[in-house]
Design a protein around this motif. Structure first.
Motif, PDB file in Angstrom:
ATOM      1  N   LEU A   1     -12.688 -46.959  33.673  1.00  0.00           N
ATOM      2  CA  LEU A   1     -11.433 -45.905  33.255  1.00  0.00           C
ATOM      3  C   LEU A   1     -11.567 -45.419  31.958  1.00  0.00           C
ATOM      4  N   TYR A   2     -12.012 -46.105  31.023  1.00  0.00           N
ATOM      5  CA  TYR A   2     -12.266 -45.615  29.619  1.00  0.00           C
ATOM      6  C   TYR A   2     -13.145 -46.627  29.029  1.00  0.00           C
ATOM      7  N   LEU A   3     -13.712 -46.013  27.885  1.00  0.00           N
ATOM      8  CA  LEU A   3     -14.672 -46.715  27.000  1.00  0.00           C
ATOM      9  C   LEU A   3     -14.129 -46.894  25.589  1.00  0.00           C
ATOM     10  N   VAL A   4     -14.113 -48.083  25.209  1.00  0.00           N
ATOM     11  CA  VAL A   4     -13.746 -48.480  23.672  1.00  0.00           C
ATOM     12  C   VAL A   4     -14.738 -48.442  22.930  1.00  0.00           C
ATOM     13  N   ALA A   5     -14.907 -47.596  21.801  1.00  0.00           N
ATOM     14  CA  ALA A   5     -15.811 -47.726  20.816  1.00  0.00           C
ATOM     15  C   ALA A   5     -15.500 -48.719  19.683  1.00  0.00           C
ATOM     16  N   ASP A   6     -14.206 -48.731  19.257  1.00  0.00           N
ATOM     17  CA  ASP A   6     -13.913 -49.592  18.032  1.00  0.00           C
ATOM     18  C   ASP A   6     -12.351 -50.195  18.190  1.00  0.00           C
ATOM     19  N   ILE A   7     -12.308 -51.347  17.695  1.00  0.00           N
ATOM     20  CA  ILE A   7     -10.823 -51.930  17.529  1.00  0.00           C
ATOM     21  C   ILE A   7     -10.741 -52.293  16.136  1.00  0.00           C
TER      22      ILE A   7
END
Ligand code: UDP
Ligand code: MG
Length: 339
Positions: A302-308
């Motif tokens: 549903l979503y793509l995380v690049a950085d946290i």
């Protein structure tokens, strides 16, 4: 797993000018409610301004702030999904980044939740400041039409601003669909849900990220996600059309036996245009559902995380998280022995 008492989840798109004040007001409200035992989860939904830089700076200064950078703009509902998926609190407050929803209402919302033993306290807009008449009118009409066509009662004039319990959120996160109309999905999961009337403020800075096109898309997601009424339109219309065509048949035959068969450019054109419009409408509706079926069948994250930035405690179950540390690689025993 350790859970803070409260998570505040805030999707942000081009909100750099709001973030500082937002953080100050949300942190103060959270601290007043639960002390230090909270987290603030900001999701940068592919902003084109320097929202992400501001978030990183804020998270360096506040150990309770987690900033999540999506790989691109996913849209409000998916950005919110990312935050809900990655947050870990016992209670979850969803709020907009533009301070239209006052964070200070948190105390009253928690009191309502406790007093009524509710799982969801959803904020209902009594007044909307600083929004155009067009926006207010279309929004009001939308919620009323939606209420007529859907089988799930979705509260009127309610945005995503709400306080939820962990079990209601977990229930929400068990719904895997791509086309997400979150306020409707929360209504669908049930438990005890109570309204909380409030006055919606003006945007702190910037302008709406919901132009007409995005509102229409959200409206289609809402209708197709919660109702199959448009698909039944064809069968209902066919009954009426069958009656009308019978009358027309008698009229034409009567004309024929009266001896005036060649006539009626107007009536012919009328029938042709009305019927082809109706057919196009039905085809379009079938197309809407078919397209959604196709998108759902691909089962993409549903979503793509690049950085946290900051101490994220939750794990993503609905999305792909490139920032999550990969599990340590185990060297097989025989190779260890050989070395
Ligand atoms: N938003 C988002 N991604 C988008 C559009 C909006 O994360 O593609 C966020 C935005 O930053 C805000 C919330 O969704 O926190 C609601 O958007 P906005 O205030 O523009 O909508 P409005 O209040 O005008 O309906
Ligand atoms: Mg807004």
């Amino acid at each position: 797993m350790y859970r803070p008492a409260l998570s505040v989840v805030i999707p942000c798109y081009n909100e750099a000018a709001c973030l500082e004040l937002l953080h100050a007001r949300v942190a103060a409200a959270a601290r007043a409610a639960v002390g230090d035992d909270h987290e603030i989860v900001l999701i940068n939904d592919g902003s084109r301004d320097d929202s992400w830089a501001v978030m990183q700076r804020l998270s360096a200064a506040d150990p309770r702030l987690v900033a999540i950078n999506l790989s691109r703009n996913h849209g409000h509902q998916l950005a919110l999904t990312a935050g809900l998926d990655l947050c870990s609190g016992e209670q979850i407050l969803i709020i907009d980044a533009d301070l239209q929803d006052p964070p200070e209402l948190l105390a009253d919302m928690r009191a309502t939740m406790a007093a009524q033993q509710a799982d969801v306290v959803y904020a209902v807009r009594r007044k909307r400041e600083g929004e155009t008449i067009f926006k207010k009118a279309t929004a009001a009409a939308f919620y009323r039409v939606l209420d007529r066509v859907t089988d799930t009662p979705i509260p009127l004039d309610t945005g995503d601003f709400r306080l939820m319990s962990r079990r209601a959120l977990d229930a929400l996160l068990s719904l895997p669909e791509q086309a997400r109309f979150i306020r409707g999905m929360v209504a669908w999961v049930g438990f005890r849900q109570v309204p909380f009337p409030y006055d919606r403020a003006e945007r702190h800075a910037g302008e709406t990220n919901y132009p007409l096109g995005k509102m229409v898309r959200l409206a289609f997601d809402a209708v197709t996600g919660f109702s199959t009424a448009p698909l039944r339109f064809a069968s209902h219309a066919s009954v009426i059309l069958a009656g009308a065509s019978l009358l027309l048949l008698f009229y034409i035959l009567w004309g024929f036996f009266e001896g005036s068969p060649v006539q009626g450019w107007t009536s012919t054109m009328l029938v042709v245009t009305v019927l082809s419009a109706a057919q196009m409408f039905v085809l379009g509706m079938i197309g809407e559902y078919l397209g959604r079926l196709y998108i759902e069948s691909k089962r993409r994250p549903l979503y793509l995380v690049a950085d946290i930035a900051g101490p994220v405690k939750g794990h993503s179950t609905l999305g792909f998280n490139a920032a999550e540390p990969s599990p340590e690689f185990e060297v097989p025993a025989e190779r260890k022995a050989a070395e």
